[in-house]
Design an enzyme around this catalytic site. Structure first.
Site, PDB file in Angstrom:
ATOM      1  N   PHE A  45       0.799  -1.228   0.000  1.00 49.42           N
ATOM      2  CA  PHE A  45       0.000   0.000   0.000  1.00 49.42           C
ATOM      3  C   PHE A  45       0.830   1.276   0.000  1.00 49.42           C
ATOM      4  O   PHE A  45       0.279   2.366   0.084  1.00 49.42           O
ATOM      5  CB  PHE A  45      -0.934   0.020   1.213  1.00 49.42           C
ATOM      6  CG  PHE A  45      -1.916  -1.112   1.210  1.00 49.42           C
ATOM      7  CD1 PHE A  45      -2.807  -1.282   0.163  1.00 49.42           C
ATOM      8  CD2 PHE A  45      -1.938  -2.032   2.248  1.00 49.42           C
ATOM      9  CE1 PHE A  45      -3.706  -2.328   0.155  1.00 49.42           C
ATOM     10  CE2 PHE A  45      -2.837  -3.082   2.245  1.00 49.42           C
ATOM     11  CZ  PHE A  45      -3.725  -3.239   1.198  1.00 49.42           C
ATOM     12  N   GLY A  46       2.143   1.155  -0.085  1.00 46.76           N
ATOM     13  CA  GLY A  46       2.909   2.391  -0.103  1.00 46.76           C
ATOM     14  C   GLY A  46       4.403   2.176  -0.019  1.00 46.76           C
ATOM     15  O   GLY A  46       4.897   1.046   0.026  1.00 46.76           O
ATOM     16  N   ASP A 163      -0.613  -5.189  15.175  1.00 43.52           N
ATOM     17  CA  ASP A 163       0.506  -5.736  14.398  1.00 43.52           C
ATOM     18  C   ASP A 163       1.797  -5.721  15.223  1.00 43.52           C
ATOM     19  O   ASP A 163       2.858  -5.331  14.728  1.00 43.52           O
ATOM     20  CB  ASP A 163       0.694  -4.959  13.099  1.00 43.52           C
ATOM     21  CG  ASP A 163       1.470  -5.754  12.047  1.00 43.52           C
ATOM     22  OD1 ASP A 163       1.616  -6.983  12.215  1.00 43.52           O
ATOM     23  OD2 ASP A 163       1.947  -5.146  11.064  1.00 43.52           O
TER      24      ASP A 163
END
Length: 377
Positions: A45-46, A163
């Site tokens: 995503f980046g 996470d």
């Protein structure tokens, strides 16, 4: 060097004194102050860049995170946008804690979203494990005390990190403190029911079972931290420390150094599969950790209460054995008194010498009892 933020630029490297990319013409300074130096990571995503803040004389380092989704599908991209925006919101509030990176900026430039955050100079625990080997019990205790207080702060703000893993824990070089990074998966529970089904996010090896079903709770972070400890103690993938046939953790079989049963019990409770059997709050874990006694050397057992002291001490039938016993007991006494002998007739006794003499009397009494027990045997 300046690094162009345009993901389609064919030659993104530029001199550090230019404001526009020589190859594609893209503006190099983000918000007219943050200059990317080099890429340090890329995900689905980046991208992440090491950067400097040119608005300050010292040009301190920082991190630029660029939202650049590689995934396909409208729903997936939309969810990624939500998470990116959410990370900025979380860092804005949580960054006030000294062990969470501060948010420096959040903006859109050239139709791409960015956030700039504090750079943590240090090594993550996955690299530390690789370079220095497995952790011992004292290191795990220090880690738990350090990180549970950070999670306690996050949870008090109604944020679940989701996470926790060695890669997202950095040991800061300046003070050796552990810093939790990457709040891209963090979830705010404010105004939401904790048991509401959401998206399954996190690293499979470290994710709690309920989080895999999209029902993350505060105890899910505790589970992930416990699994992190297992990884650092064994040096193995958490998957390899779990027996799927018996649905039980078997991490003790792979320990590199001895771990006390007391700490093992704490870790086992942190990684219970059933959430209700697990620690529910970080405070509960800290309470049990504080109750663990550090290992202490063996000392002479105290005199049994109300037990009369024997006046007639029988001698051993073996003179050599008696002499050996006396030598060993005298050696023990020397360890407690530091080998210092008190003067027989002190000219100016003090309160300290009286205390010392009293202590010696107690030791002598206990040694006589031990001598009697050995002589009788």
């Amino acid at each position: 060097m300046s690094y162009c933020l345009n993901p389609h630029c064919l030659q993104p490297e530029n001199p550090d004194d230019v404001k526009f990319c020589i190859t594609c013409g893209t503006k190099l300074l983000l918000k007219e102050r943050y200059r990317a130096i080099q890429p340090i990571g890329q995900g689905g995503f980046g991208r992440t860049f090491l950067a400097v803040d040119e608005d300050k004389p010292s040009k301190p380092p920082c991190v630029i995170k660029q939202f650049y989704p590689q995934a396909q599908g409208t729903n997936t991209v939309q969810k990624a946008i939500e998470l990116f925006n959410q990370e900025a919101v979380q860092l804005d509030e949580l960054g006030e804690h000294p062990q969470i990176p501060s948010l420096l900026a959040y903006c859109t430039q050239d139709d791409r979203q960015y956030l700039v955050q504090e750079f943590i100079n240090g090594q993550n625990l996955a690299h530390e494990l690789l370079n220095k080997g497995t952790f011992n019990e004292n290191q795990i205790k220090e880690l738990l005390h350090d990180l549970l207080s950070v999670l306690q702060f996050c949870h008090s703000k109604q944020v679940i990190h989701r996470d926790i893993k060695p890669e997202n824990i950095i040991r800061r070089n300046s003070d050796n403190k552990l810093v939790i990074v990457d709040f891209g998966a963090a979830k705010s529970t404010a105004g939401q029911a904790l048991n509401r089904t959401g998206t399954s996010i996190g690293s499979p090896e470290y994710v709690a079972p309920e989080q895999m079903r999209g029902r993350a709770i505060f105890a899910s972070d505790i589970y992930s931290l416990g699994v992190t400890c297992i990884n650092l103690l064994t040096g193995r993938s958490p998957f390899e420390s779990y027996d799927t046939h018996h649905a039980a953790w078997v991490w003790r079989q792979f320990l590199k150094t001895l771990v006390s049963n007391e700490l093992g019990v704490v870790i086992d409770k942190m990684v219970q599969t059933i959430p209700s059997s697990r620690y529910q709050t970080t405070e509960e874990v800290l309470k049990d950790l504080q109750s663990l006694n550090p290992q202490t050397p063996v000392v002479i057992p105290p005199t049994i209460i109300n037990q009369p002291v024997k006046q007639n001490i029988p001698t051993s039938q073996n003179p050599g054995q008696s002499d050996q016993i006396n030598k060993e007991l005298q050696a023990v006494k020397t360890q407690f008194t530091g080998g210092k002998q008190q003067p027989q007739n002190p000219k100016s006794p003090t309160s300290n010498s009286n205390v010392t003499n009293n202590n010696n009397d107690v030791i002598d009494q206990e040694l006589e009892e031990m001598r009697a027990k050995f002589s009788e045997s």
